[in-house]
Design a protein around this motif. Structure first.
Motif, PDB file in Angstrom:
ATOM      1  N   UNK A  15      -7.044 -17.964  15.085  1.00  0.00           N
ATOM      2  CA  UNK A  15      -8.239 -18.806  15.044  1.00  0.00           C
ATOM      3  C   UNK A  15      -7.925 -19.976  14.119  1.00  0.00           C
ATOM      4  N   UNK A  16      -7.992 -21.175  14.653  1.00  0.00           N
ATOM      5  CA  UNK A  16      -7.676 -22.368  13.860  1.00  0.00           C
ATOM      6  C   UNK A  16      -8.849 -22.769  12.978  1.00  0.00           C
ATOM      7  N   UNK A  17      -8.525 -23.094  11.739  1.00  0.00           N
ATOM      8  CA  UNK A  17      -9.501 -23.610  10.790  1.00  0.00           C
ATOM      9  C   UNK A  17      -9.395 -25.135  10.847  1.00  0.00           C
ATOM     10  N   UNK A  18     -10.529 -25.810  10.883  1.00  0.00           N
ATOM     11  CA  UNK A  18     -10.521 -27.275  10.905  1.00  0.00           C
ATOM     12  C   UNK A  18      -9.721 -27.805   9.715  1.00  0.00           C
ATOM     13  N   UNK A  19      -8.962 -28.895   9.924  1.00  0.00           N
ATOM     14  CA  UNK A  19      -8.207 -29.477   8.816  1.00  0.00           C
ATOM     15  C   UNK A  19      -9.131 -29.935   7.684  1.00  0.00           C
ATOM     16  N   UNK A  20      -8.645 -29.796   6.460  1.00  0.00           N
ATOM     17  CA  UNK A  20      -9.383 -30.224   5.280  1.00  0.00           C
ATOM     18  C   UNK A  20      -8.586 -31.304   4.568  1.00  0.00           C
ATOM     19  N   UNK A  21      -9.276 -32.310   4.073  1.00  0.00           N
ATOM     20  CA  UNK A  21      -8.656 -33.318   3.217  1.00  0.00           C
ATOM     21  C   UNK A  21      -9.414 -33.268   1.893  1.00  0.00           C
ATOM     22  N   UNK A  22      -8.681 -32.943   0.846  1.00  0.00           N
ATOM     23  CA  UNK A  22      -9.268 -32.746  -0.475  1.00  0.00           C
ATOM     24  C   UNK A  22      -8.838 -33.887  -1.380  1.00  0.00           C
ATOM     25  N   UNK A  64     -10.223 -25.031  -2.892  1.00  0.00           N
ATOM     26  CA  UNK A  64      -9.220 -26.088  -3.052  1.00  0.00           C
ATOM     27  C   UNK A  64      -9.708 -27.214  -3.953  1.00  0.00           C
ATOM     28  N   UNK A  65     -10.998 -27.532  -3.892  1.00  0.00           N
ATOM     29  CA  UNK A  65     -11.537 -28.593  -4.756  1.00  0.00           C
ATOM     30  C   UNK A  65     -11.569 -28.180  -6.233  1.00  0.00           C
ATOM     31  N   UNK A  66     -11.608 -26.896  -6.496  1.00  0.00           N
ATOM     32  CA  UNK A  66     -11.666 -26.415  -7.883  1.00  0.00           C
ATOM     33  C   UNK A  66     -10.292 -26.309  -8.539  1.00  0.00           C
ATOM     34  N   UNK A  67      -9.235 -26.515  -7.774  1.00  0.00           N
ATOM     35  CA  UNK A  67      -7.890 -26.387  -8.330  1.00  0.00           C
ATOM     36  C   UNK A  67      -7.570 -27.522  -9.289  1.00  0.00           C
ATOM     37  N   UNK A  68      -6.784 -27.205 -10.285  1.00  0.00           N
ATOM     38  CA  UNK A  68      -6.257 -28.192 -11.219  1.00  0.00           C
ATOM     39  C   UNK A  68      -4.940 -28.723 -10.648  1.00  0.00           C
ATOM     40  N   UNK A  69      -4.542 -29.933 -11.031  1.00  0.00           N
ATOM     41  CA  UNK A  69      -3.278 -30.486 -10.514  1.00  0.00           C
ATOM     42  C   UNK A  69      -2.085 -29.542 -10.724  1.00  0.00           C
ATOM     43  N   UNK A  70      -2.024 -28.863 -11.844  1.00  0.00           N
ATOM     44  CA  UNK A  70      -0.921 -27.940 -12.117  1.00  0.00           C
ATOM     45  C   UNK A  70      -0.876 -26.749 -11.175  1.00  0.00           C
ATOM     46  N   UNK A  71      -2.024 -26.402 -10.578  1.00  0.00           N
ATOM     47  CA  UNK A  71      -2.074 -25.272  -9.644  1.00  0.00           C
ATOM     48  C   UNK A  71      -1.320 -25.562  -8.354  1.00  0.00           C
TER      49      UNK A  71
END
Length: 109
Positions: A15-22, A64-71
């Motif tokens: 099942x494909x998940x719609x692409x996300x751009x964060x 994904x929006x809650x991730x820090x750059x280092x993650x």
């Protein structure tokens, strides 16, 4: 002589998940993360999982929006992120309905 039967693998669907751009924060090296995934599900749950995709997209987007750059950096980052996302998806759709999350695209730019 009879040929031995080769065992059949489990019947699965993808099942494909719609692409996300964060959008990444101002301190990140990259400005955006483009993410696309497929969920591996037993065929009997394909329709059920497809119906609940908006919740899956929501939980992935929130994570994904809650991730820090280092993650997002390091050799094991994608493996760790994939495991975290799979666990969150399994919680949303219910145990046993999603067996794997396949990362189809993970691009930082």
């Amino acid at each position: 002589a009879e040929e031995p039967e080769t065992p059949k693998g489990p019947e699965v669907a993808f099942v494909s998940v719609d692409p996300l751009v964060i959008s990444l924060g101002p301190t990140a090296r990259s400005r955006h993360l483009k993410f696309r995934a497929d969920l591996e599900v037993p065929v009997i749950y394909q329709e059920e999982v497809t119906k609940i995709l908006p919740r899956v997209v929501d939980v992935l987007n929130s994570y994904l929006r809650a991730l820090e750059p280092g993650d997002l950096e390091g050799l094991a980052a994608l493996t760790r992120l994939r495991a975290q996302m799979l666990r969150r998806v399994q919680v949303v759709v219910g145990e046993g309905r999603v067996s794997d999350l396949l990362v189809m695209e993970f691009v930082l730019n």
